[in-house]
Design a protein around this motif. Structure first.
Motif, PDB file in Angstrom:
ATOM      1  N   GLY A 131      -9.345 -12.440   8.561  1.00  0.00           N
ATOM      2  CA  GLY A 131     -10.310 -13.501   8.836  1.00  0.00           C
ATOM      3  C   GLY A 131     -11.717 -12.949   8.965  1.00  0.00           C
ATOM      4  N   ILE A 132     -12.683 -13.677   8.406  1.00  0.00           N
ATOM      5  CA  ILE A 132     -14.097 -13.302   8.472  1.00  0.00           C
ATOM      6  C   ILE A 132     -14.838 -14.444   9.154  1.00  0.00           C
ATOM      7  CG2 ILE A 132     -16.136 -12.594   7.149  1.00  0.00           C
ATOM      8  CD1 ILE A 132     -13.794 -10.723   6.675  1.00  0.00           C
ATOM      9  N   ASP A 133     -15.658 -14.120  10.163  1.00  0.00           N
ATOM     10  CA  ASP A 133     -16.382 -15.188  10.859  1.00  0.00           C
ATOM     11  C   ASP A 133     -17.706 -15.504  10.157  1.00  0.00           C
ATOM     12  OD1 ASP A 133     -18.175 -13.216  11.603  1.00  0.00           O
ATOM     13  OD2 ASP A 133     -17.766 -13.354  13.747  1.00  0.00           O
ATOM     14  N   THR A 134     -18.448 -16.450  10.708  1.00  0.00           N
ATOM     15  CA  THR A 134     -19.691 -16.901  10.079  1.00  0.00           C
ATOM     16  C   THR A 134     -20.767 -15.819  10.074  1.00  0.00           C
ATOM     17  OG1 THR A 134     -20.338 -17.884  12.188  1.00  0.00           O
ATOM     18  CG2 THR A 134     -19.312 -19.345  10.575  1.00  0.00           C
ATOM     19  N   ALA A 135     -20.649 -14.809  10.934  1.00  0.00           N
ATOM     20  CA  ALA A 135     -21.607 -13.699  10.960  1.00  0.00           C
ATOM     21  C   ALA A 135     -21.202 -12.578  10.006  1.00  0.00           C
ATOM     22  CB  ALA A 135     -21.725 -13.152  12.388  1.00  0.00           C
ATOM     23  N   GLY A 136     -20.041 -12.726   9.353  1.00  0.00           N
ATOM     24  CA  GLY A 136     -19.582 -11.699   8.416  1.00  0.00           C
ATOM     25  C   GLY A 136     -18.733 -10.614   9.045  1.00  0.00           C
ATOM     26  N   LEU A 137     -18.389 -10.781  10.320  1.00  0.00           N
ATOM     27  CA  LEU A 137     -17.555  -9.786  10.999  1.00  0.00           C
ATOM     28  C   LEU A 137     -16.089 -10.085  10.721  1.00  0.00           C
ATOM     29  CD1 LEU A 137     -19.447  -9.767  14.406  1.00  0.00           C
ATOM     30  CD2 LEU A 137     -19.641  -8.108  12.550  1.00  0.00           C
ATOM     31  N   SER A 138     -15.315  -9.042  10.491  1.00  0.00           N
ATOM     32  CA  SER A 138     -13.900  -9.239  10.162  1.00  0.00           C
ATOM     33  C   SER A 138     -13.020  -9.052  11.388  1.00  0.00           C
ATOM     34  CB  SER A 138     -13.464  -8.286   9.056  1.00  0.00           C
ATOM     35  OG  SER A 138     -13.637  -6.956   9.462  1.00  0.00           O
ATOM     36  N   GLY A 139     -11.899  -9.769  11.374  1.00  0.00           N
ATOM     37  CA  GLY A 139     -10.916  -9.657  12.446  1.00  0.00           C
ATOM     38  C   GLY A 139      -9.876  -8.609  12.106  1.00  0.00           C
ATOM     39  N   LYS A 140      -8.802  -8.610  12.868  1.00  0.00           N
ATOM     40  CA  LYS A 140      -7.700  -7.680  12.610  1.00  0.00           C
ATOM     41  C   LYS A 140      -6.928  -8.121  11.375  1.00  0.00           C
ATOM     42  CE  LYS A 140      -6.821  -6.579  17.451  1.00  0.00           C
ATOM     43  NZ  LYS A 140      -5.829  -6.634  18.528  1.00  0.00           N
ATOM     44  N   ASP A 141      -6.210  -7.171  10.783  1.00  0.00           N
ATOM     45  CA  ASP A 141      -5.322  -7.507   9.676  1.00  0.00           C
ATOM     46  C   ASP A 141      -4.186  -8.382  10.195  1.00  0.00           C
ATOM     47  OD1 ASP A 141      -6.882  -5.774   8.267  1.00  0.00           O
ATOM     48  OD2 ASP A 141      -5.354  -4.259   7.950  1.00  0.00           O
ATOM     49  N   SER A 142      -3.720  -9.268   9.343  1.00  0.00           N
ATOM     50  CA  SER A 142      -2.550 -10.076   9.687  1.00  0.00           C
ATOM     51  C   SER A 142      -1.304  -9.192   9.579  1.00  0.00           C
ATOM     52  CB  SER A 142      -2.417 -11.241   8.711  1.00  0.00           C
ATOM     53  OG  SER A 142      -2.026 -10.760   7.424  1.00  0.00           O
ATOM     54  N   ASN A 143      -0.175  -9.794   9.841  1.00  0.00           N
ATOM     55  CA  ASN A 143       1.081  -9.104   9.558  1.00  0.00           C
ATOM     56  C   ASN A 143       1.169  -8.899   8.044  1.00  0.00           C
ATOM     57  OD1 ASN A 143       1.402 -12.082   9.556  1.00  0.00           O
ATOM     58  ND2 ASN A 143       3.422 -11.587   8.751  1.00  0.00           N
ATOM     59  N   VAL A 144       1.974  -7.943   7.618  1.00  0.00           N
ATOM     60  CA  VAL A 144       2.161  -7.684   6.180  1.00  0.00           C
ATOM     61  C   VAL A 144       3.399  -8.444   5.720  1.00  0.00           C
ATOM     62  CG1 VAL A 144       2.624  -5.927   4.439  1.00  0.00           C
ATOM     63  CG2 VAL A 144       1.045  -5.438   6.318  1.00  0.00           C
ATOM     64  N   ALA A 145       3.213  -9.288   4.704  1.00  0.00           N
ATOM     65  CA  ALA A 145       4.335 -10.052   4.126  1.00  0.00           C
ATOM     66  C   ALA A 145       4.796  -9.314   2.875  1.00  0.00           C
ATOM     67  CB  ALA A 145       3.888 -11.460   3.777  1.00  0.00           C
ATOM     68  N   GLU A 146       6.106  -9.129   2.770  1.00  0.00           N
ATOM     69  CA  GLU A 146       6.699  -8.396   1.651  1.00  0.00           C
ATOM     70  C   GLU A 146       7.483  -9.354   0.776  1.00  0.00           C
ATOM     71  OE1 GLU A 146      10.010  -4.852   1.133  1.00  0.00           O
ATOM     72  OE2 GLU A 146       8.862  -4.956   2.982  1.00  0.00           O
ATOM     73  N   LEU A 147       7.367  -9.171  -0.539  1.00  0.00           N
ATOM     74  CA  LEU A 147       8.049 -10.028  -1.481  1.00  0.00           C
ATOM     75  C   LEU A 147       8.567  -9.175  -2.646  1.00  0.00           C
ATOM     76  CD1 LEU A 147       8.803 -12.933  -2.407  1.00  0.00           C
ATOM     77  CD2 LEU A 147       6.604 -12.960  -3.595  1.00  0.00           C
ATOM     78  N   ALA A 148       9.888  -9.111  -2.805  1.00  0.00           N
ATOM     79  CA  ALA A 148      10.500  -8.371  -3.915  1.00  0.00           C
ATOM     80  C   ALA A 148      10.773  -9.339  -5.066  1.00  0.00           C
ATOM     81  CB  ALA A 148      11.795  -7.708  -3.463  1.00  0.00           C
ATOM     82  N   VAL A 149      10.369  -8.933  -6.278  1.00  0.00           N
ATOM     83  CA  VAL A 149      10.575  -9.747  -7.467  1.00  0.00           C
ATOM     84  C   VAL A 149      11.442  -8.951  -8.427  1.00  0.00           C
ATOM     85  CG1 VAL A 149       9.484 -11.087  -9.288  1.00  0.00           C
ATOM     86  CG2 VAL A 149       8.294 -10.763  -7.119  1.00  0.00           C
ATOM     87  N   PRO A 150      12.786  -9.112  -8.358  1.00  0.00           N
ATOM     88  CA  PRO A 150      13.667  -8.303  -9.209  1.00  0.00           C
ATOM     89  C   PRO A 150      13.572  -8.689 -10.678  1.00  0.00           C
ATOM     90  CG  PRO A 150      14.931  -9.673  -7.655  1.00  0.00           C
ATOM     91  CD  PRO A 150      13.487  -9.964  -7.457  1.00  0.00           C
TER      92      PRO A 150
END
Length: 150
Positions: A131-150
């Protein structure tokens, strides 16, 4: 015997003392933080990825009424070939995939964000959003979502 006045000795001692205090610092060592960032930027914690009609569908919730108004989310993506096998503990090299404006995050109602990403078979994809706020500062990373495409 004449007594010698030595104000320069006192001045030298004070100067040396100040140099020692300045060079040692306060002792608090940490990563630098922007002085304007008093309230942390909200971040997504429920990022999910699934297959939808041959594409990766990413869904996450914009926090309801955050203290800092979010202006956009940046989506990052990393991938690994399934043929490489699983590599626990290996670092993921994320690259910026896209940016998405936040429609409304101050309404008091959580907003769901949804993004589609074309994928190829034979890969495992990893996604995160920031997430980026209106001042351009970024928040923490979200959780990492994994997706396997066999």
């Amino acid at each position: 015997m004449k007594r010698v006045s030595t104000p320069w000795i006192a001045a030298t001692c004070i100067l040396i003392g100040l140099c020692v205090l300045i060079s040692t610092g306060c002792g608090k060592k940490a990563y630098p933080v922007s002085p304007g960032q008093k309230i942390p930027v909200q971040h997504a914690t429920d990022l999910q990825a699934r297959m939808l009609q041959g594409q990766a569908e990413l869904v996450w919730t914009v926090p309801a009424s955050p203290a800092v108004a979010l202006s956009r989310f940046v989506v990052y993506k990393a991938s690994r070939a399934l043929s490489e096998g699983e590599c626990k503990g290996c670092p993921l090299l994320f690259s910026k995939l896209s940016e998405w404006p936040v429609i409304s995050s101050r309404s008091g109602v959580p907003v769901k964000m949804r993004v589609l990403d074309p994928v190829e078979t034979g890969y495992v994809y990893f996604y995160k959003v920031v997430g980026i706020d209106t001042a351009g500062l970024s928040g923490k990373d979200s959780n990492v979502a994994e997706l396997a495409v066999p």
